[in-house]
Design a protein around this motif. Structure first.
Motif, PDB file in Angstrom:
ATOM      1  N   VAL A  98       0.838  -1.207   0.000  1.00  0.00           N
ATOM      2  CA  VAL A  98       0.000   0.000   0.000  1.00  0.00           C
ATOM      3  C   VAL A  98       0.871   1.255   0.000  1.00  0.00           C
ATOM      4  CG1 VAL A  98      -1.669   1.335   1.348  1.00  0.00           C
ATOM      5  CG2 VAL A  98      -1.963  -1.137   1.094  1.00  0.00           C
ATOM      6  N   CYS A  99       1.928   1.250   0.800  1.00  0.00           N
ATOM      7  CA  CYS A  99       2.821   2.400   0.842  1.00  0.00           C
ATOM      8  C   CYS A  99       3.498   2.621  -0.512  1.00  0.00           C
ATOM      9  CB  CYS A  99       3.887   2.207   1.924  1.00  0.00           C
ATOM     10  SG  CYS A  99       3.253   2.368   3.609  1.00  0.00           S
ATOM     11  N   GLY A 100       3.851   1.532  -1.187  1.00  0.00           N
ATOM     12  CA  GLY A 100       4.441   1.659  -2.520  1.00  0.00           C
ATOM     13  C   GLY A 100       3.475   2.279  -3.507  1.00  0.00           C
ATOM     14  N   ALA A 101       2.217   1.838  -3.472  1.00  0.00           N
ATOM     15  CA  ALA A 101       1.209   2.406  -4.363  1.00  0.00           C
ATOM     16  C   ALA A 101       0.983   3.885  -4.059  1.00  0.00           C
ATOM     17  CB  ALA A 101      -0.099   1.626  -4.225  1.00  0.00           C
ATOM     18  N   ALA A 102       0.928   4.215  -2.765  1.00  0.00           N
ATOM     19  CA  ALA A 102       0.731   5.612  -2.369  1.00  0.00           C
ATOM     20  C   ALA A 102       1.925   6.469  -2.783  1.00  0.00           C
ATOM     21  CB  ALA A 102       0.519   5.695  -0.857  1.00  0.00           C
ATOM     22  N   PHE A 103       3.133   5.955  -2.578  1.00  0.00           N
ATOM     23  CA  PHE A 103       4.339   6.714  -2.927  1.00  0.00           C
ATOM     24  C   PHE A 103       4.415   6.958  -4.431  1.00  0.00           C
ATOM     25  CE2 PHE A 103       9.094   6.831  -3.499  1.00  0.00           C
ATOM     26  CZ  PHE A 103       9.255   8.089  -2.950  1.00  0.00           C
ATOM     27  N   SER A 104       4.068   5.947  -5.220  1.00  0.00           N
ATOM     28  CA  SER A 104       4.062   6.107  -6.669  1.00  0.00           C
ATOM     29  C   SER A 104       3.086   7.204  -7.085  1.00  0.00           C
ATOM     30  CB  SER A 104       3.673   4.787  -7.345  1.00  0.00           C
ATOM     31  OG  SER A 104       3.634   4.938  -8.753  1.00  0.00           O
ATOM     32  N   THR A 105       1.905   7.230  -6.461  1.00  0.00           N
ATOM     33  CA  THR A 105       0.910   8.250  -6.776  1.00  0.00           C
ATOM     34  C   THR A 105       1.409   9.647  -6.421  1.00  0.00           C
ATOM     35  OG1 THR A 105      -0.855   6.642  -6.383  1.00  0.00           O
ATOM     36  CG2 THR A 105      -1.481   8.968  -6.403  1.00  0.00           C
TER      37      THR A 105
ATOM     38  N   LEU B 151      15.519   1.117 -15.073  1.00  0.00           N
ATOM     39  CA  LEU B 151      16.316   2.336 -15.207  1.00  0.00           C
ATOM     40  C   LEU B 151      16.546   2.686 -16.672  1.00  0.00           C
ATOM     41  CD1 LEU B 151      18.930   1.695 -12.368  1.00  0.00           C
ATOM     42  CD2 LEU B 151      17.022   3.302 -12.333  1.00  0.00           C
ATOM     43  N   GLY B 152      16.715   1.675 -17.509  1.00  0.00           N
ATOM     44  CA  GLY B 152      16.907   1.927 -18.933  1.00  0.00           C
ATOM     45  C   GLY B 152      15.687   2.542 -19.586  1.00  0.00           C
ATOM     46  N   ILE B 153      14.502   2.202 -19.085  1.00  0.00           N
ATOM     47  CA  ILE B 153      13.267   2.775 -19.614  1.00  0.00           C
ATOM     48  C   ILE B 153      13.078   4.208 -19.141  1.00  0.00           C
ATOM     49  CG2 ILE B 153      10.736   2.631 -19.498  1.00  0.00           C
ATOM     50  CD1 ILE B 153      11.034  -0.394 -19.333  1.00  0.00           C
ATOM     51  N   SER B 154      13.434   4.480 -17.899  1.00  0.00           N
ATOM     52  CA  SER B 154      13.080   5.755 -17.274  1.00  0.00           C
ATOM     53  C   SER B 154      14.160   6.836 -17.359  1.00  0.00           C
ATOM     54  CB  SER B 154      12.728   5.514 -15.803  1.00  0.00           C
ATOM     55  OG  SER B 154      13.814   4.889 -15.126  1.00  0.00           O
ATOM     56  N   LEU B 155      15.426   6.469 -17.249  1.00  0.00           N
ATOM     57  CA  LEU B 155      16.479   7.476 -17.153  1.00  0.00           C
ATOM     58  C   LEU B 155      16.638   8.351 -18.398  1.00  0.00           C
ATOM     59  CD1 LEU B 155      19.341   5.744 -15.114  1.00  0.00           C
ATOM     60  CD2 LEU B 155      17.649   7.424 -14.365  1.00  0.00           C
ATOM     61  N   PRO B 156      16.466   7.830 -19.622  1.00  0.00           N
ATOM     62  CA  PRO B 156      16.586   8.732 -20.780  1.00  0.00           C
ATOM     63  C   PRO B 156      15.668   9.940 -20.709  1.00  0.00           C
ATOM     64  CG  PRO B 156      16.652   6.469 -21.520  1.00  0.00           C
ATOM     65  CD  PRO B 156      16.319   6.422 -20.059  1.00  0.00           C
ATOM     66  N   THR B 157      14.453   9.751 -20.232  1.00  0.00           N
ATOM     67  CA  THR B 157      13.525  10.880 -20.108  1.00  0.00           C
ATOM     68  C   THR B 157      13.986  11.840 -19.011  1.00  0.00           C
ATOM     69  OG1 THR B 157      11.623   9.626 -20.914  1.00  0.00           O
ATOM     70  CG2 THR B 157      11.156  11.538 -19.533  1.00  0.00           C
ATOM     71  N   LEU B 158      14.378  11.296 -17.857  1.00  0.00           N
ATOM     72  CA  LEU B 158      14.795  12.150 -16.756  1.00  0.00           C
ATOM     73  C   LEU B 158      16.079  12.904 -17.083  1.00  0.00           C
ATOM     74  CD1 LEU B 158      14.107   9.780 -13.713  1.00  0.00           C
ATOM     75  CD2 LEU B 158      12.673  11.621 -14.597  1.00  0.00           C
TER      76      LEU B 158
ATOM     77  N   MET C  93       4.310  -0.047  -6.009  1.00  0.00           N
ATOM     78  CA  MET C  93       4.657   1.087  -6.876  1.00  0.00           C
ATOM     79  C   MET C  93       4.354   0.770  -8.327  1.00  0.00           C
ATOM     80  SD  MET C  93       8.145   3.012  -5.682  1.00  0.00           S
ATOM     81  CE  MET C  93       7.778   4.282  -6.902  1.00  0.00           C
ATOM     82  N   GLN C  94       4.766  -0.434  -8.763  1.00  0.00           N
ATOM     83  CA  GLN C  94       4.580  -0.770 -10.175  1.00  0.00           C
ATOM     84  C   GLN C  94       3.106  -0.861 -10.537  1.00  0.00           C
ATOM     85  OE1 GLN C  94       4.674  -4.548 -12.812  1.00  0.00           O
ATOM     86  NE2 GLN C  94       6.768  -4.198 -12.158  1.00  0.00           N
TER      87      GLN C  94
ATOM     88  N   GLN D   8      11.597   2.800  -8.723  1.00  0.00           N
ATOM     89  CA  GLN D   8      11.424   1.345  -8.620  1.00  0.00           C
ATOM     90  C   GLN D   8      12.720   0.621  -8.965  1.00  0.00           C
ATOM     91  OE1 GLN D   8       7.794  -0.005 -10.751  1.00  0.00           O
ATOM     92  NE2 GLN D   8       7.075   2.094 -10.474  1.00  0.00           N
ATOM     93  N   GLY D   9      13.413   1.110  -9.998  1.00  0.00           N
ATOM     94  CA  GLY D   9      14.700   0.509 -10.346  1.00  0.00           C
ATOM     95  C   GLY D   9      15.706   0.639  -9.218  1.00  0.00           C
ATOM     96  N   GLY D  10      15.694   1.803  -8.544  1.00  0.00           N
ATOM     97  CA  GLY D  10      16.588   1.999  -7.409  1.00  0.00           C
ATOM     98  C   GLY D  10      16.277   1.055  -6.265  1.00  0.00           C
ATOM     99  N   PHE D  11      14.994   0.880  -5.967  1.00  0.00           N
ATOM    100  CA  PHE D  11      14.612  -0.046  -4.901  1.00  0.00           C
ATOM    101  C   PHE D  11      14.944  -1.488  -5.289  1.00  0.00           C
ATOM    102  CE2 PHE D  11      11.883   3.341  -3.126  1.00  0.00           C
ATOM    103  CZ  PHE D  11      12.202   3.181  -1.786  1.00  0.00           C
ATOM    104  N   MET D  12      14.836  -1.806  -6.587  1.00  0.00           N
ATOM    105  CA  MET D  12      15.186  -3.155  -7.021  1.00  0.00           C
ATOM    106  C   MET D  12      16.677  -3.416  -6.816  1.00  0.00           C
ATOM    107  SD  MET D  12      13.756  -5.912  -8.192  1.00  0.00           S
ATOM    108  CE  MET D  12      12.243  -5.506  -9.084  1.00  0.00           C
ATOM    109  N   LEU D  13      17.491  -2.390  -7.007  1.00  0.00           N
ATOM    110  CA  LEU D  13      18.921  -2.533  -6.714  1.00  0.00           C
ATOM    111  C   LEU D  13      19.139  -2.781  -5.223  1.00  0.00           C
ATOM    112  CD1 LEU D  13      20.584   0.225  -8.941  1.00  0.00           C
ATOM    113  CD2 LEU D  13      20.665  -2.252  -9.266  1.00  0.00           C
ATOM    114  N   CYS D  14      18.342  -2.123  -4.385  1.00  0.00           N
ATOM    115  CA  CYS D  14      18.426  -2.380  -2.938  1.00  0.00           C
ATOM    116  C   CYS D  14      18.079  -3.830  -2.629  1.00  0.00           C
ATOM    117  CB  CYS D  14      17.488  -1.448  -2.177  1.00  0.00           C
ATOM    118  SG  CYS D  14      17.960   0.293  -2.221  1.00  0.00           S
TER     119      CYS D  14
END
Length: 248
Positions: free
Chosen positions: A88-95, A234-241, A149-150, A117-123
């Motif tokens: 639930v916290c992941g869903a809320a944080f994503s929102t 990260l490969g999907i998201s970082l180019p945009t950021l 989150m996802q 999410q990629g960062g947490f997956m590395l954790c």
């Protein structure tokens, strides 16, 4: 040769930006959902192999709370509460991230939560260093947080049409469309939505395929198999950021 090399490098960057862009199409929604469903399946299998828990199965955790309260096993009931709370916290944080990014720069609204999410997956990939009970609970909470989150991210992206970790809902919808098709043999006024059925089948297959890969990967590499999953996100998201921050 240099322009050609830049062109080749630009194609995957443009594809990644299209997947998480704020101006979306049905095709980009489906492509992103397919990738995320496969990652969800792999991470779910990883949770079972590494922790003995399916980390996207919130219905199961709710049932475990009830069952363990009846038999007075408060420890297992508390673990189930932890898993649901983390989801639930992941869903809320994503929102929160999506809405914050939407106000700052709409181009970041979907890329940002995927990068987190990629960062947490590395954790989670480092979870193998924790051999204590507390370490295992941290890893469980981390993975449930990622799953929450996802699921929230793709729900927001698709306007609640797709949920990549909610296999029960997808399989239910498949059954509904099959029922519509069966009844359509008797009444032409009821027709199966072939496009919707095709999308659902594709996502379920992606989830299962990801689960197979995840079971194999986590079975052989343990927590470290989270690294390639993190790199995909990260490969999907970082180019945009990075493009936003560099002004491109």
């Amino acid at each position: 040769m240099k322009p050609i090399q830049q062109s080749h490098l630009g194609r995957p960057v443009q594809s990644a930006r299209a997947l998480v862009g704020h101006r979306r199409s049905a095709g980009s929604d489906l492509a992103l959902a397919t990738v995320l469903a496969a990652i969800a399946g792999a991470a779910n299998a990883g949770g079972f192999f590494a922790l003995g828990q399916y980390t996207s199965h919130m219905t199961g955790y709710l049932s475990q709370i009830a069952d363990n309260l009846v038999v007075l096993n408060f420890r297992l009931a508390a673990i189930s509460v932890l898993a649901i709370g983390a989801f639930v916290c992941g869903a809320a944080f994503s929102t929160v991230l999506i809405n914050w990014a939407r106000l700052r720069d709409a181009r970041m609204q979907f890329a940002l939560p995927l990068a987190v999410q990629g960062g947490f997956m590395l954790c989670f990939a480092g979870g193998g260093i924790f051999t204590t009970e507390a370490g295992r609970l941290f890893s469980l909470a981390c993975l449930c947080f990622i799953m929450g989150m996802q699921n929230a991210t793709i729900t927001k992206i698709s306007g609640a049409r797709i949920r990549t970790t909610h296999a029960t809902g997808m399989i239910t919808d498949i059954g509904i469309e099959i029922g519509r098709g069966a009844f359509g043999l008797l009444s032409p006024r009821v027709r199966v939505d072939r496009r919707k059925l095709g999308i659902l089948l594709r996502l379920v297959v992606a989830f299962v395929a990801g689960g197979i890969v995840g079971a194999f990967g986590y079975g052989h590499l343990g927590f470290l198999f989270s690294i390639p999953l993190a790199l995909v996100l990260l490969g999907i998201s970082l180019p945009t950021l990075l493009g936003r921050w560099s002004g491109t």
